[in-house]
Enzyme design. Structure first.
Site, PDB file in Angstrom:
ATOM      1  N   SER A 134      77.996  50.105  35.161  1.00  0.00           N
ATOM      2  CA  SER A 134      78.984  51.178  34.985  1.00  0.00           C
ATOM      3  C   SER A 134      79.495  51.759  36.294  1.00  0.00           C
ATOM      4  CB  SER A 134      78.407  52.295  34.112  1.00  0.00           C
ATOM      5  OG  SER A 134      77.372  52.965  34.796  1.00  0.00           O
TER       6      SER A 134
ATOM      7  N   HIS B 139      76.248  58.308  37.889  1.00  0.00           N
ATOM      8  CA  HIS B 139      77.708  58.332  37.765  1.00  0.00           C
ATOM      9  C   HIS B 139      78.325  59.262  38.796  1.00  0.00           C
ATOM     10  CE1 HIS B 139      78.078  56.681  33.368  1.00  0.00           C
ATOM     11  NE2 HIS B 139      77.768  55.742  34.259  1.00  0.00           N
TER      12      HIS B 139
ATOM     13  N   ASP C 296      82.085  61.006  30.725  1.00  0.00           N
ATOM     14  CA  ASP C 296      80.749  60.908  30.128  1.00  0.00           C
ATOM     15  C   ASP C 296      80.470  61.887  28.997  1.00  0.00           C
ATOM     16  OD1 ASP C 296      80.119  58.870  31.855  1.00  0.00           O
ATOM     17  OD2 ASP C 296      79.059  60.141  33.278  1.00  0.00           O
TER      18      ASP C 296
END
Length: 192
Positions: free
Chosen positions: A68, A108, A134
């Site tokens: 990701s 992230h 998210d």
């Protein structure tokens, strides 16, 4: 059967020889080897706890488990984290955070930061390789993260070094075999 090696060493040729070597050790040698093994384990734990104190992060080293965050980080990259409370969170920064109800932290990038007049900070994250933010990963009803959710901030990385961890989690038998070999090595290693 034992093969010849360098001076002062011997190499067992079967797993049965390992147990035979253990039986041949006198009690003093066995205690010494067990103590040596315990010192290695306790030293590793002390180093880990020292890193926790120095970095301010409950988990100063993490492995990227998914794609990701590509192209910034790839699956298997080892990240080094810090988490000093006085450092402000900024958009563009890569954070590792925990979400209630999930055991594994997420790596992230911060894409939005909102700071209130009273100093409270809320922020939104997104994986570089993901299409959407998210919010779908956060607990139900949560739209923003807070500083308390942050485990650490990425300060450096080693590419693909964490693949060993991923392989050991994907193949538990490999993990136990590796631990057994390392334990046997420490127990059977003799000082020359």
């Amino acid at each position: 059967m034992v093969r010849a090696g360098a001076v002062g060493t011997h190499l067992p040729t079967s797993s049965l020889d390992i147990f035979g070597d253990l039986r041949k050790m006198n009690k003093r040698q066995l205690y010494y080897q067990v103590l040596n093994f315990a010192m290695i384990v306790s030293s590793a734990l002390m180093i880990w706890k020292g890193l926790i104190v120095l970095t301010g992060s409950e988990s100063p080293i993490v492995v990227v488990l998914s794609g990701s965050m590509e192209p910034a980080f790839h699956r298997g990259d080892l990240l080094f984290l810090t988490n000093f409370r006085e450092d402000p969170i900024r958009a563009g920064e890569i954070v590792v955070f925990k979400v209630e109800g999930r055991d594994i932290p997420i790596v992230h990038r911060v894409i939005k930061v909102h700071e209130k007049d009273n100093g409270d900070i809320k922020f939104l994250t997104k994986g570089d390789n993901n299409e959407v933010d998210d919010r779908g990963l956060y607990k139900e009803g949560q739209n923003w993260l807070e500083k308390k959710d942050v485990v650490g901030r990425a300060r450096g990385f080693l590419p693909y070094v964490g693949m060993v961890t991923i392989i050991m989690n994907d193949y538990p038998k490999f993990k136990y075999a590796l631990l057994a070999v390392m334990g046997a090595y420490v127990l059977l290693k003799r000082e020359s």
